[in-house]
Motif scaffolding. Sequence first.
Motif, PDB file in Angstrom:
ATOM      1  N   SER A 268       9.574  -5.537  12.569  1.00  0.00           N
ATOM      2  CA  SER A 268       8.606  -6.610  12.811  1.00  0.00           C
ATOM      3  C   SER A 268       8.152  -7.256  11.511  1.00  0.00           C
ATOM      4  O   SER A 268       7.882  -8.458  11.465  1.00  0.00           O
ATOM      5  N   THR A 269       8.035  -6.452  10.466  1.00  0.00           N
ATOM      6  CA  THR A 269       7.650  -6.953   9.149  1.00  0.00           C
ATOM      7  C   THR A 269       8.533  -6.278   8.097  1.00  0.00           C
ATOM      8  O   THR A 269       9.033  -5.175   8.327  1.00  0.00           O
ATOM      9  N   PRO A 270       8.705  -6.893   6.946  1.00  0.00           N
ATOM     10  CA  PRO A 270       9.473  -6.249   5.875  1.00  0.00           C
ATOM     11  C   PRO A 270       8.665  -5.142   5.207  1.00  0.00           C
ATOM     12  O   PRO A 270       7.433  -5.127   5.273  1.00  0.00           O
ATOM     13  N   TRP A 271       9.363  -4.211   4.596  1.00  0.00           N
ATOM     14  CA  TRP A 271       8.694  -3.140   3.862  1.00  0.00           C
ATOM     15  C   TRP A 271       8.137  -3.710   2.564  1.00  0.00           C
ATOM     16  O   TRP A 271       8.859  -4.311   1.786  1.00  0.00           O
ATOM     17  N   GLY A 272       6.828  -3.534   2.378  1.00  0.00           N
ATOM     18  CA  GLY A 272       6.182  -4.100   1.202  1.00  0.00           C
ATOM     19  C   GLY A 272       5.077  -3.222   0.663  1.00  0.00           C
ATOM     20  O   GLY A 272       5.069  -1.996   0.860  1.00  0.00           O
ATOM     21  N   THR A 273       4.122  -3.865   0.005  1.00  0.00           N
ATOM     22  CA  THR A 273       3.028  -3.134  -0.640  1.00  0.00           C
ATOM     23  C   THR A 273       2.199  -2.340   0.356  1.00  0.00           C
ATOM     24  O   THR A 273       1.840  -1.184   0.092  1.00  0.00           O
ATOM     25  N   ASP A 274       1.884  -2.945   1.504  1.00  0.00           N
ATOM     26  CA  ASP A 274       1.067  -2.244   2.503  1.00  0.00           C
ATOM     27  C   ASP A 274       1.745  -0.957   2.962  1.00  0.00           C
ATOM     28  O   ASP A 274       1.079   0.065   3.173  1.00  0.00           O
ATOM     29  N   GLN A 275       3.054  -1.005   3.109  1.00  0.00           N
ATOM     30  CA  GLN A 275       3.786   0.184   3.561  1.00  0.00           C
ATOM     31  C   GLN A 275       3.812   1.262   2.480  1.00  0.00           C
ATOM     32  O   GLN A 275       3.701   2.451   2.793  1.00  0.00           O
ATOM     33  N   TRP A 276       3.960   0.855   1.238  1.00  0.00           N
ATOM     34  CA  TRP A 276       3.929   1.839   0.153  1.00  0.00           C
ATOM     35  C   TRP A 276       2.559   2.499   0.059  1.00  0.00           C
ATOM     36  O   TRP A 276       2.451   3.717  -0.151  1.00  0.00           O
ATOM     37  N   TYR A 277       1.507   1.693   0.211  1.00  0.00           N
ATOM     38  CA  TYR A 277       0.160   2.258   0.224  1.00  0.00           C
ATOM     39  C   TYR A 277      -0.003   3.234   1.388  1.00  0.00           C
ATOM     40  O   TYR A 277      -0.640   4.292   1.254  1.00  0.00           O
ATOM     41  N   GLY A 278       0.552   2.882   2.536  1.00  0.00           N
ATOM     42  CA  GLY A 278       0.472   3.755   3.695  1.00  0.00           C
ATOM     43  C   GLY A 278       1.194   5.066   3.465  1.00  0.00           C
ATOM     44  O   GLY A 278       0.726   6.133   3.888  1.00  0.00           O
ATOM     45  N   LEU A 279       2.335   5.004   2.791  1.00  0.00           N
ATOM     46  CA  LEU A 279       3.091   6.218   2.491  1.00  0.00           C
ATOM     47  C   LEU A 279       2.315   7.124   1.537  1.00  0.00           C
ATOM     48  O   LEU A 279       2.256   8.349   1.727  1.00  0.00           O
ATOM     49  N   ILE A 280       1.701   6.515   0.526  1.00  0.00           N
ATOM     50  CA  ILE A 280       0.893   7.291  -0.426  1.00  0.00           C
ATOM     51  C   ILE A 280      -0.306   7.910   0.276  1.00  0.00           C
ATOM     52  O   ILE A 280      -0.635   9.093   0.076  1.00  0.00           O
ATOM     53  N   ALA A 281      -0.972   7.109   1.128  1.00  0.00           N
ATOM     54  CA  ALA A 281      -2.139   7.613   1.857  1.00  0.00           C
ATOM     55  C   ALA A 281      -1.754   8.776   2.764  1.00  0.00           C
ATOM     56  O   ALA A 281      -2.478   9.770   2.864  1.00  0.00           O
ATOM     57  N   SER A 282      -0.599   8.683   3.414  1.00  0.00           N
ATOM     58  CA  SER A 282      -0.149   9.750   4.310  1.00  0.00           C
ATOM     59  C   SER A 282       0.078  11.045   3.540  1.00  0.00           C
ATOM     60  O   SER A 282      -0.308  12.131   3.999  1.00  0.00           O
ATOM     61  N   ALA A 283       0.697  10.942   2.373  1.00  0.00           N
ATOM     62  CA  ALA A 283       0.921  12.133   1.551  1.00  0.00           C
ATOM     63  C   ALA A 283      -0.405  12.762   1.126  1.00  0.00           C
ATOM     64  O   ALA A 283      -0.542  14.000   1.099  1.00  0.00           O
ATOM     65  N   ILE A 284      -1.389  11.933   0.821  1.00  0.00           N
ATOM     66  CA  ILE A 284      -2.706  12.449   0.421  1.00  0.00           C
ATOM     67  C   ILE A 284      -3.367  13.171   1.590  1.00  0.00           C
ATOM     68  O   ILE A 284      -3.935  14.262   1.426  1.00  0.00           O
ATOM     69  N   TYR A 285      -3.306  12.576   2.788  1.00  0.00           N
ATOM     70  CA  TYR A 285      -3.911  13.210   3.966  1.00  0.00           C
ATOM     71  C   TYR A 285      -3.280  14.567   4.238  1.00  0.00           C
ATOM     72  O   TYR A 285      -3.971  15.545   4.535  1.00  0.00           O
ATOM     73  N   ILE A 286      -1.954  14.632   4.164  1.00  0.00           N
ATOM     74  CA  ILE A 286      -1.263  15.888   4.440  1.00  0.00           C
ATOM     75  C   ILE A 286      -1.660  16.955   3.423  1.00  0.00           C
ATOM     76  O   ILE A 286      -1.952  18.106   3.786  1.00  0.00           O
ATOM     77  N   ALA A 287      -1.678  16.587   2.140  1.00  0.00           N
ATOM     78  CA  ALA A 287      -1.995  17.552   1.087  1.00  0.00           C
ATOM     79  C   ALA A 287      -3.439  18.028   1.173  1.00  0.00           C
ATOM     80  O   ALA A 287      -3.716  19.240   1.156  1.00  0.00           O
ATOM     81  N   VAL A 288      -4.381  17.093   1.263  1.00  0.00           N
ATOM     82  CA  VAL A 288      -5.803  17.448   1.233  1.00  0.00           C
ATOM     83  C   VAL A 288      -6.235  18.151   2.522  1.00  0.00           C
ATOM     84  O   VAL A 288      -6.802  19.248   2.496  1.00  0.00           O
ATOM     85  N   CYS A 289      -5.958  17.520   3.658  1.00  0.00           N
ATOM     86  CA  CYS A 289      -6.397  18.095   4.935  1.00  0.00           C
ATOM     87  C   CYS A 289      -5.648  19.382   5.253  1.00  0.00           C
ATOM     88  O   CYS A 289      -6.226  20.324   5.805  1.00  0.00           O
ATOM     89  N   GLY A 290      -4.360  19.431   4.906  1.00  0.00           N
ATOM     90  CA  GLY A 290      -3.606  20.655   5.123  1.00  0.00           C
ATOM     91  C   GLY A 290      -4.162  21.806   4.314  1.00  0.00           C
ATOM     92  O   GLY A 290      -4.279  22.942   4.808  1.00  0.00           O
TER      93      GLY A 290
END
Length: 262
Positions: A228-250
């Motif tokens: 639906s949309t190209p992979w860009g800055t928002d997606q990279w931010y989302g990937l970084i945020a996901s890694a942070i959630y997994i590390a911290v909350c886990g």
Amino acid sequence: MSETTRPMGAQAVKPPLGLALGSLLRADATALMRSGRTLLITLVLPIAILFITGSGRGRGAALGGGGFLVGLSITYGLMAAGLIGYPIMMARDRETGVFQRMRVTPAPAWTIPVSRLVVQLATSLAVSVVVMIVGGIKYHLTMSPGRWLAVVGVTVLGAAVCLAIGQAVVGLATTSGEVSAAGRVLFAVLIILGLVGSTGVLGGTLRAVAGWTPVGALTNMFAAATGSTPWGTDQWYGLIASAIYIAVCGTIGVRWFRWTVR
């Protein structure tokens, strides 16, 4: 009647790791399949969201197109399963002494939560495939095998994020009532902030913040995965945020998890 006694100092023979983990996986999968409420949250909710958000002439296009709505529906399902279904099941098993009884078995203690997480991940992946098929038919989506693999990858990542948050809730809360209340409130707050905030109606600041929430991060990545949309800055931010959630909350969920309510 004679009774065989174990010599003093002798240790119980531990079963092979594969056998122990396999038994736990079968038991957890059976328990999940018999839980009507969990299945309702996991499967029915994302499909219902898929049709509700896309109902009405032109509404689907206004919200971002079929690919975006499919990703949004999967995200709803992942959030509901990870923040409501999984934590409540864990809390109830802790209260009823299931974990305490399982800990005295020869199976290693770490296999107990790992089995639960693997079953939840597999269930989320299966539900996501169903939602993709239904959404593809409804919105006439045609995706290449690469797109399908991308959706599967985002689904696994999203399930890990939501389960990590749910594990943190179980670790910090004690009773099933506290876990249920915390999970529902957190679910509502994240959904509202991630979905409404990303539209920009609450201002540019909240729109930027929404992209770092689990809902905003996952919907952005799903939109790119479905094309639906190209992979860009928002997606990279989302990937970084996901890694942070997994590390911290886990880490929080594992560090403060208690096997009993005491």
